[in-house]
Motif scaffolding. Structure first.
Motif, PDB file in Angstrom:
ATOM      1  N   GLN A  63      -9.152   5.424  -0.747  1.00  0.00           N
ATOM      2  CA  GLN A  63      -7.913   5.132  -0.549  1.00  0.00           C
ATOM      3  C   GLN A  63      -7.597   6.128   0.687  1.00  0.00           C
ATOM      4  O   GLN A  63      -6.932   7.231   0.549  1.00  0.00           O
ATOM      5  CB  GLN A  63      -6.937   5.881  -2.036  1.00  0.00           C
ATOM      6  N   TYR A 119       7.533  14.310  -4.560  1.00  0.00           N
ATOM      7  CA  TYR A 119       6.570  13.609  -5.596  1.00  0.00           C
ATOM      8  C   TYR A 119       6.870  14.267  -7.091  1.00  0.00           C
ATOM      9  O   TYR A 119       6.814  13.178  -7.923  1.00  0.00           O
ATOM     10  CB  TYR A 119       5.033  14.061  -5.362  1.00  0.00           C
ATOM     11  N   SER A 121      -9.029  12.075  -8.164  1.00  0.00           N
ATOM     12  CA  SER A 121      -8.898  13.520  -7.580  1.00  0.00           C
ATOM     13  C   SER A 121      -9.453  14.751  -8.569  1.00  0.00           C
ATOM     14  O   SER A 121      -8.722  15.533  -8.705  1.00  0.00           O
ATOM     15  CB  SER A 121      -7.674  13.593  -7.032  1.00  0.00           C
ATOM     16  N   THR A 140     -12.230   8.127  -7.515  1.00  0.00           N
ATOM     17  CA  THR A 140     -11.135   7.843  -6.490  1.00  0.00           C
ATOM     18  C   THR A 140     -10.555   8.947  -5.789  1.00  0.00           C
ATOM     19  O   THR A 140     -10.239   9.882  -6.761  1.00  0.00           O
ATOM     20  CB  THR A 140     -10.063   6.646  -6.673  1.00  0.00           C
ATOM     21  N   TYR A 141      -9.825   9.044  -4.807  1.00  0.00           N
ATOM     22  CA  TYR A 141      -9.171  10.130  -4.388  1.00  0.00           C
ATOM     23  C   TYR A 141      -8.588   9.628  -2.999  1.00  0.00           C
ATOM     24  O   TYR A 141      -8.936   8.576  -2.292  1.00  0.00           O
ATOM     25  CB  TYR A 141      -9.713  11.358  -4.130  1.00  0.00           C
ATOM     26  N   GLY A 142      -7.425  10.327  -2.437  1.00  0.00           N
ATOM     27  CA  GLY A 142      -6.908   9.973  -1.130  1.00  0.00           C
ATOM     28  C   GLY A 142      -7.694  10.485  -0.330  1.00  0.00           C
ATOM     29  O   GLY A 142      -7.905  11.834  -0.087  1.00  0.00           O
ATOM     30  N   SER A 143      -7.647  10.021   0.931  1.00  0.00           N
ATOM     31  CA  SER A 143      -8.440  10.735   2.050  1.00  0.00           C
ATOM     32  C   SER A 143      -7.743  11.801   2.670  1.00  0.00           C
ATOM     33  O   SER A 143      -8.369  12.736   3.389  1.00  0.00           O
ATOM     34  CB  SER A 143      -8.891   9.623   2.965  1.00  0.00           C
ATOM     35  N   ASP A 144      -6.265  12.034   2.446  1.00  0.00           N
ATOM     36  CA  ASP A 144      -5.553  13.129   2.975  1.00  0.00           C
ATOM     37  C   ASP A 144      -5.561  14.218   2.152  1.00  0.00           C
ATOM     38  O   ASP A 144      -4.732  14.987   2.348  1.00  0.00           O
ATOM     39  CB  ASP A 144      -4.166  12.483   3.581  1.00  0.00           C
ATOM     40  N   GLU A 145      -6.213  14.277   0.913  1.00  0.00           N
ATOM     41  CA  GLU A 145      -6.080  15.492   0.103  1.00  0.00           C
ATOM     42  C   GLU A 145      -6.911  16.682   0.422  1.00  0.00           C
ATOM     43  O   GLU A 145      -7.764  16.464   1.318  1.00  0.00           O
ATOM     44  CB  GLU A 145      -6.679  14.728  -1.382  1.00  0.00           C
ATOM     45  N   GLY A 200      -5.778   7.219   4.036  1.00  0.00           N
ATOM     46  CA  GLY A 200      -4.364   7.583   4.463  1.00  0.00           C
ATOM     47  C   GLY A 200      -3.246   8.105   3.171  1.00  0.00           C
ATOM     48  O   GLY A 200      -2.179   8.042   3.446  1.00  0.00           O
ATOM     49  N   ARG A 201      -3.975   8.136   2.058  1.00  0.00           N
ATOM     50  CA  ARG A 201      -3.172   8.667   0.874  1.00  0.00           C
ATOM     51  C   ARG A 201      -3.543   9.913   0.434  1.00  0.00           C
ATOM     52  O   ARG A 201      -4.474  10.684   1.110  1.00  0.00           O
ATOM     53  CB  ARG A 201      -3.670   7.877  -0.238  1.00  0.00           C
ATOM     54  N   ASN A 202      -2.530  10.458  -0.008  1.00  0.00           N
ATOM     55  CA  ASN A 202      -2.728  12.141  -0.467  1.00  0.00           C
ATOM     56  C   ASN A 202      -2.320  12.167  -1.958  1.00  0.00           C
ATOM     57  O   ASN A 202      -2.411  11.335  -2.591  1.00  0.00           O
ATOM     58  CB  ASN A 202      -1.463  12.837   0.313  1.00  0.00           C
TER      59      ASN A 202
END
Length: 261
Positions: A257, A28, A181, A225-230, A259-261
């Motif tokens: 979001q 990343y 996040s 907002t945030y990614g659920s995999d964080e 499945g996102r990290n």
């Protein structure tokens, strides 16, 4: 328990350790740098535009093709101690293409700067953008702030600023905020061994600069907002901040979001 449900320092560290939450964090980091360099090679932009007196107070500006559009200020993350504006030029591509003027913020990193100084710099940038909107080519009545992680924290402190009392500007300088996040309660951050040596947070700074402790009624909508995999604490902090934000009578929306990290 050292904090909420966390029994050990290692448990609490893991709940905030972004790098360990993915198999290859550097993939990343490379994407940030390479995508940003690529977009700068194609985009109309002005690098290193100064907004304050210190060496790190500068921003990269990506003006829209047509004058008079909204202005989006993006504040990068990195636990207030890593990264720079130049790593995030890529975020300007979508908005700039859509007619939005984008200002990618740079600020002094910890431990060189305290949290309070970093907060001050971002507020100074927003005031500078409002005062220089015509030069940027945008509309000072449509300034929005977005930030990721530590930038989400700085987005929230910006939205909660007393613009009229502290800067002599309209209290509606910021028309909307997008914390991605974000970190809104600094108390657990102060307890983190891998961040605290650089941040050197005091109890007074935690109290003064935790947005969660200063929520009040403001005419600024938030998109959270945030990614659920964080890591789990990023999810909790955003969920609780948004709940308290709307409970205070403010407008707030959650963008999931999955499945996102």
């Amino acid at each position: 328990m050292i904090f909420r449900q966390f029994k050990t320092q290692a448990d609490l560290d893991a709940a905030y350790d972004v790098e360990a939450a993915v198999p290859d964090f550097m993939a990343y980091a490379r994407q940030y740098v390479e995508s940003s360099a690529d977009y700068r090679s194609r985009a109309t932009h002005h690098r290193g535009v100064r907004y304050g007196p210190t060496v790190d107070e500068h921003a990269d500006i990506f003006p829209a093709a047509r004058k008079g559009g909204p202005i989006l200020i993006f504040i990068h993350g990195g636990f207030w101690r890593m990264l720079a504006a130049s790593d995030f030029s890529f975020v300007a591509e979508g908005p700039q293409t859509a007619g939005v003027n984008v200002v990618v913020a740079n600020y002094t990193l910890a431990p060189k700067a305290t949290i309070g100084e970093i907060v001050r710099q971002m507020r100074a940038l927003i005031a500078w953008v409002w005062e220089n909107a015509d030069t940027i080519g945008g509309d000072r009545e449509e300034i929005y702030v977005c930030g990721h992680s530590a930038g989400g924290h700085l987005t929230a402190t910006s939205v909660l600023t007393d613009w009229a009392g502290d800067y002599g500007l309209p209290h509606t300088v910021v028309k909307g905020g997008i914390p991605i996040s974000g970190l809104f309660d600094l108390e657990p951050i102060k307890r983190l061994s891998f961040v605290q040596p650089d941040l050197r947070l005091t109890d007074a700074e935690v109290a003064a600069h935790s947005p969660a402790a200063h929520i009040r009624r403001v005419p600024v909508p938030l998109l959270v907002t945030y990614g659920s995999d964080e890591p789990s604490e990023f999810l909790r902090q955003s969920d609780e901040f948004l709940a308290d934000w709307t409970r205070a009578g403010n407008r707030g929306t959650f963008l999931p979001q999955m499945g996102r990290n």
